[in-house]
Design a protein around this motif. Sequence first.
Motif, short mmCIF file in Angstrom:
data_model
loop_
_atom_site.label_atom_id
_atom_site.label_comp_id
_atom_site.label_asym_id
_atom_site.label_seq_id
_atom_site.Cartn_x
_atom_site.Cartn_y
_atom_site.Cartn_z
N ASN A 33 36.88 28.31 -39.24
CA ASN A 33 36.54 29.64 -39.62
C ASN A 33 35.00 29.52 -39.47
O ASN A 33 34.46 30.44 -39.19
CB ASN A 33 36.68 29.76 -41.11
CG ASN A 33 38.19 30.18 -41.31
OD1 ASN A 33 38.90 30.34 -40.54
ND2 ASN A 33 38.52 29.89 -42.86
N LEU A 34 34.32 28.18 -39.57
CA LEU A 34 32.90 28.19 -39.01
C LEU A 34 32.73 28.62 -37.69
O LEU A 34 31.66 29.17 -37.20
CB LEU A 34 32.35 26.95 -39.72
CG LEU A 34 31.09 26.50 -39.55
CD1 LEU A 34 30.20 27.30 -40.49
CD2 LEU A 34 30.85 25.04 -39.74
N LYS A 35 33.65 28.15 -36.73
CA LYS A 35 33.40 28.30 -35.70
C LYS A 35 33.56 29.91 -35.19
O LYS A 35 32.85 30.25 -34.28
CB LYS A 35 34.41 27.44 -34.68
CG LYS A 35 34.11 26.00 -34.64
CD LYS A 35 35.18 25.24 -33.74
CE LYS A 35 35.43 25.63 -32.43
NZ LYS A 35 36.61 24.59 -31.89
N ARG A 36 34.38 30.41 -36.01
CA ARG A 36 34.76 31.88 -35.73
C ARG A 36 33.32 32.59 -36.27
O ARG A 36 32.93 33.63 -35.56
CB ARG A 36 35.92 32.38 -36.45
CG ARG A 36 37.21 32.24 -35.66
CD ARG A 36 38.34 32.77 -36.18
NE ARG A 36 39.17 33.02 -35.35
CZ ARG A 36 39.91 33.78 -34.94
NH1 ARG A 36 40.01 34.79 -35.75
NH2 ARG A 36 40.94 33.91 -33.97
N ILE A 37 32.97 32.26 -37.33
CA ILE A 37 31.73 32.96 -37.78
C ILE A 37 30.47 32.77 -36.98
O ILE A 37 29.80 33.59 -36.69
CB ILE A 37 31.17 32.29 -39.19
CG1 ILE A 37 32.67 32.78 -40.24
CG2 ILE A 37 30.08 32.72 -39.66
CD1 ILE A 37 32.27 32.07 -41.66
N PHE A 38 30.25 31.47 -36.50
CA PHE A 38 29.41 31.35 -35.31
C PHE A 38 29.65 31.96 -34.15
O PHE A 38 28.54 32.72 -33.48
CB PHE A 38 29.45 29.86 -34.89
CG PHE A 38 28.06 29.39 -34.18
CD1 PHE A 38 26.71 29.69 -34.52
CD2 PHE A 38 28.36 29.01 -32.71
CE1 PHE A 38 25.86 29.31 -33.83
CE2 PHE A 38 27.21 28.68 -31.92
CZ PHE A 38 26.02 28.94 -32.51
N SER A 80 29.63 34.22 -24.68
CA SER A 80 29.93 32.40 -25.25
C SER A 80 30.51 32.90 -26.74
O SER A 80 31.61 32.22 -27.23
CB SER A 80 28.84 31.57 -25.26
OG SER A 80 27.79 32.36 -26.02
N GLY A 81 29.95 34.12 -27.36
CA GLY A 81 30.53 34.63 -28.70
C GLY A 81 31.97 34.76 -28.53
O GLY A 81 32.87 34.58 -29.26
N ILE A 82 32.15 35.66 -27.42
CA ILE A 82 33.54 36.16 -27.46
C ILE A 82 34.51 35.08 -27.01
O ILE A 82 35.63 34.97 -27.37
CB ILE A 82 33.66 37.32 -26.28
CG1 ILE A 82 32.83 38.54 -26.75
CG2 ILE A 82 34.84 37.34 -25.70
CD1 ILE A 82 33.38 39.14 -27.82
N GLY A 83 34.08 34.24 -26.14
CA GLY A 83 34.82 33.16 -25.87
C GLY A 83 35.24 31.98 -27.15
O GLY A 83 36.40 31.61 -27.11
N LEU A 84 34.24 32.06 -27.95
CA LEU A 84 34.58 31.22 -29.10
C LEU A 84 35.50 31.61 -30.08
O LEU A 84 36.32 31.12 -30.62
CB LEU A 84 33.20 30.88 -29.96
CG LEU A 84 32.81 29.61 -30.73
CD1 LEU A 84 33.32 28.49 -30.18
CD2 LEU A 84 31.68 29.66 -31.28
N VAL A 85 35.20 32.98 -30.21
CA VAL A 85 36.20 33.72 -31.21
C VAL A 85 37.64 33.89 -30.64
O VAL A 85 38.57 33.67 -31.27
CB VAL A 85 35.64 35.20 -31.43
CG1 VAL A 85 36.72 35.83 -32.33
CG2 VAL A 85 34.48 35.09 -32.38
N LYS A 86 37.76 33.78 -29.22
CA LYS A 86 39.09 34.03 -28.55
C LYS A 86 39.76 32.67 -28.57
O LYS A 86 40.82 32.83 -28.74
CB LYS A 86 38.61 34.49 -27.35
CG LYS A 86 39.72 34.96 -26.57
CD LYS A 86 39.32 35.68 -25.21
CE LYS A 86 40.73 36.46 -24.46
NZ LYS A 86 40.11 36.89 -23.22
N THR A 87 39.12 31.78 -28.35
CA THR A 87 39.62 30.28 -28.22
C THR A 87 39.92 29.50 -29.56
O THR A 87 40.75 28.75 -29.66
CB THR A 87 39.13 29.34 -27.13
OG1 THR A 87 37.71 29.25 -27.75
CG2 THR A 87 39.06 30.20 -25.92
#
Length: 92
Positions: A33-38, A80-87
Amino acid sequence: MPPLLNSPIEPTQFAPNGMIVEVVKLQTIHHMNLKRIFGAILTILGTAGLIYTAFTFTNESAGVKEMIVFGVLGLIFFLSGIGLVKTTKDEG
């Protein structure tokens, strides 16, 4: 009574003076969840950078170098934000 320092904390236990002590467990933020928030924060910052670039481009209120810097940084943050949320997989 046994010392409280060496004993594990139970949800309800007796204090040395005989009173009942309630221990509340705090729920921590999961790593995913922390990675998704970031990722969401990066996406928002990237969107703001791209909007600022478009705004300065249409008003011609900034130099070409400034528009390129904000545009490239906004694009990097956004992607990078879209990629982090997506993966990042959902837990919970």
